[in-house]
Design an enzyme around this catalytic site. Structure first.
Site, PDB file in Angstrom:
ATOM      1  CD  GLU A 100     -18.599  25.567  68.768  1.00 30.01           C
ATOM      2  OE1 GLU A 100     -18.666  24.974  69.863  1.00 30.01           O
ATOM      3  OE2 GLU A 100     -18.057  26.680  68.618  1.00 30.01           O
ATOM      4  CD  GLU A 157     -15.808  26.458  74.058  1.00 26.89           C
ATOM      5  OE1 GLU A 157     -15.516  27.530  73.494  1.00 26.89           O
ATOM      6  OE2 GLU A 157     -16.646  25.664  73.589  1.00 26.89           O
TER       7      GLU A 157
END
Length: 277
Positions: free
Chosen positions: A152, A255
């Site tokens: 990520e 998130e």
């Protein structure tokens, strides 16, 4: 319609972690993700997934350390992964093996391998070389277990010094390693801060087959969609259209930190998702 997974590390902050599974299911989520499961007994999390009909879709490798106490201490000390750090290959492998065992228990199809902060004095290419070597090993281990490995890009405002910040950098690493089960975790919060032009980024990378998972939060405050500058209805339609065209059937992890942190605040803040239904 895109499929959304509740991130239980950030959502439902008014509840103890193990009670958040039930809350997410009651709000209509069919899947969950979170940062780490390691502070809990595997059977406790598995029981809650089964009891509430939830699928575990993602969690992170340990941020550092070689055992559970070390994992927790590393996060508290500000470590954010070891995959790019020369000299810590053994620690990365120990942490990844631990995560892989958890993925088997939770029946989780993908693991986020935390790239980490670039070590002081280490050049970008040396960090890339270490990262690629670690990911080649991890992808092979994960392939034998039928799992995907994700990396990520994270914006440097949220995590100063993080080695991977941009989508193009992440995709170069994935292409260099060449493992079909190594993919990019495309967090639109980080991407908007670093690069912007989210529509073009999605249109460029989603059809490649190398985007394994999305995460979402509005900018700048990392609250729920609709609270900031991003035009989410356009992105939902774009992801849905491109996903259908290229056969992508992944998840979008929520998130974000709910703007309303009071009792029931996460549920009250889900009007953006309920409207899509």
């Amino acid at each position: 319609m895109p499929r959304f997974a509740a991130n239980l590390s950030m959502m439902y902050p008014d509840l103890p972690f193990l009670e958040r599974f039930e809350a997410a299911a009651k709000d209509g989520f069919e899947a969950v993700e979170y940062l780490f499961p390691y502070a809990f007994a595997p059977q406790d999390i598995t029981a809650r997934l089964r009891a509430h009909g939830l699928q575990q879709v993602l969690f992170n490798t340990p941020p550092g350390g070689s055992d559970v106490d070390g994992f927790n201490a590393a996060w508290a000390a500000g470590e954010r992964g070891t995959a790019c750090v020369p000299g810590r290959e053994a620690q990365f492998r120990a942490g990844f093996a631990h995560a892989l065992a958890w993925a088997e228990t939770l029946d989780c199809p993908r693991i986020h391998a935390m790239v980490g902060l670039r070590a002081e004095g280490v050049r970008e290419q040396a960090a890339d070389d270490t990262l690629c070597a670690n990911l080649q090993w991890a992808a092979a281990e994960a392939a034998r277990a039928g799992r995907d490995v994700l990396i990520e890009p994270i914006n440097p405002r949220s995590v100063p010094g993080f080695h991977l910040n941009r989508q193009d950098h992440a995709h170069r690493i994935v292409q260099s390693v060449g493992a079909p089960n190594l993919k990019v975790q495309m967090d639109l919060f980080h991407c908007q801060i670093v690069e912007g032009d989210l529509s073009a980024r999605i249109a460029t990378y989603l059809p490649t087959g190398r985007v394994g998972h999305f995460q979402i939060a509005d900018v700048p405050d990392r609250h729920e969609p609709g609270s900031g500058e991003v035009h989410w209805p356009h992105l939902w339609a774009l992801i849905d259209r491109i996903g259908q065209a290229c056969g992508w059937q992944g998840w979008l992890g929520c998130e974000y930190h709910p703007a309303d942190t009071g009792s029931g605040g996460t549920s009250r803040g889900l009007a953006w998702m309920q409207g899509l239904r």
